[in-house]
Design an enzyme around this catalytic site. Sequence first.
Site, PDB file in Angstrom:
ATOM      1  N   GLU A 222       0.878  -1.179   0.000  1.00  0.00           N
ATOM      2  CA  GLU A 222       0.000   0.000   0.000  1.00  0.00           C
ATOM      3  C   GLU A 222       0.906   1.217   0.000  1.00  0.00           C
ATOM      4  OE1 GLU A 222      -3.341   0.305  -0.105  1.00  0.00           O
ATOM      5  OE2 GLU A 222      -3.753  -1.832  -0.159  1.00  0.00           O
ATOM      6  N   CYS A 256      -2.273   9.365   2.565  1.00  0.00           N
ATOM      7  CA  CYS A 256      -1.830   8.789   1.289  1.00  0.00           C
ATOM      8  C   CYS A 256      -2.764   9.148   0.146  1.00  0.00           C
ATOM      9  CB  CYS A 256      -1.718   7.280   1.414  1.00  0.00           C
ATOM     10  SG  CYS A 256      -3.237   6.491   1.939  1.00  0.00           S
TER      11      CYS A 256
END
Length: 469
Positions: A222, A256
């Site tokens: 990720e 993110c």
Amino acid sequence: MTIGTVTNSKAKPVNIGEAVQKARDAFNRGVTRPIEWRRKQLQSLMRMYEENKSAMVEALKKDLRRCKAEAELLEIDYLTNDLLSVLHHLDEYTKPVLPRKGIVNALDEVIIYNEPYGVTLIIGAWNYPLQLLLLPAAGAIAAGNAVVLKPSELAVACTTFIAETLPKYLDNDAIIVIEGGPQETTELLKQKFDYIFYTGGTNVGKIVYEAATKHLTPVTLELGGKSPVYIDNSADLVITVKRVLWGKFINGGQTCIAPDYVLCSKEVQDKFVEEAKKVIKEWYGEDPQKSPDFARIINSRHFSRLQALVDASKDKVVVGGNYDAYDRYIAPTVMANVLPSDKVMEDEIFGPILPIVPVENAYEAIKFINEREKPLVLYVFTSNDDVHESFVNNTSSGGMCTNDTMMHMGVDTLPFGGIGNSGLGAYHGKATFDTFTHKKSCLKKSFFPIAEKLASKRYPPYTEGNVKF
Ligand code: NAD
């Protein structure tokens, strides 16, 4: 302290090899497989959230000066909802799947078993230090794995909280927390794991991927990158500005999936800037540094990095632009007329700075996006379905969210993950369970004479006509 031996917050030296072996022994003894064990661990995790809510809020405040509302919304409530969902669906997720079968297998059983991988390693990042570690952990436990957790050393208070609190609630043989930084992670990556789930920057992601290849360990990565926003002339700008700025400034831009930069026409840019000035004042007051709702930068290294981005494009700043190193404060900042060659457009910003790069139209925006690495998410603001469709069909990104930012993350039926440089694999909701589950396909035949009669056509000697199924 030797490499491979870290000191956890209880000041007990932990040998990494031995710790991983302990988890493996537990898995090999079958400790983690029974559904009841999994349910009990997940329920204990839920109890941990309930009984330690204020400690979690406090730890997030210490690390990021995150306000209570953002701490609850983005970590605690988020974790709790995810856990409730996993617990609710545990029986359904774990039961074998009986797929469609053809006429040839009419007398057979065709089954897909949900098998735990074994010992999983979950490496978390500092920006959402609880959620990014414990959400995958819940999926790994639900899937019947032993779990080794490596929280980020940069979120000191949250890591200490996890290392001290988790063992009070969970099975200490099968679920183990290892504290430490790159040195300890490097040592961990030398061990054999059956699955590695990493959240963090792309460069370290490549190190993790390379380490995983030595044992052919499957991974989820990720990662991050620059997630673009395209604002079409047809968008409702009053709503758009709020939704873009919220995604940008929440957690001080250290998300993110924060919108990294905006692409729009000059006309939209001018309106956006005017509206942004109003919204920032409305949310954070005349001086956002005094607002209790605006987070701080995690450490001085990241602060200096962001300060350099502001300094390099001072002439482009139209809102904010001030900072305070002592407080690790970077003001909510908007830059206009930014050029693709400006420093702020080089790497993921990961802070409260929003550059606007003017483009002529959607076509130019698509070209701009396609010339760069594939983003974790693409945001499009438009009232025109054709514009939405043209971005769907002509760009590639981990996910997409149209007319909002961040909110796609909360839809647990949407697998969340990147593509290319922004990641590999996906999780959230059932996708988390599936990530940590090996789908073991099984054909189960019987010894019924009729079945054998049908099957016997495959046996030699092969004469014309006998090998036809
Ligand atoms: P970080 O510094 O916390 O590092 C992540 C993990 O990698 C930590 O546990 C750390 O100990 C370990 N690590 C660091 N250097 C290492 C090395 N040399 N060798 C082995 N391990 C090492 O986090 P970060 O990388 O600064 O995180 C920010 C990045 O993460 C951003 O790019 C962001 O976009 C991305 N991110 C992605 C997601 C997502 O869900 N896709 C979520 C959060 C953050």
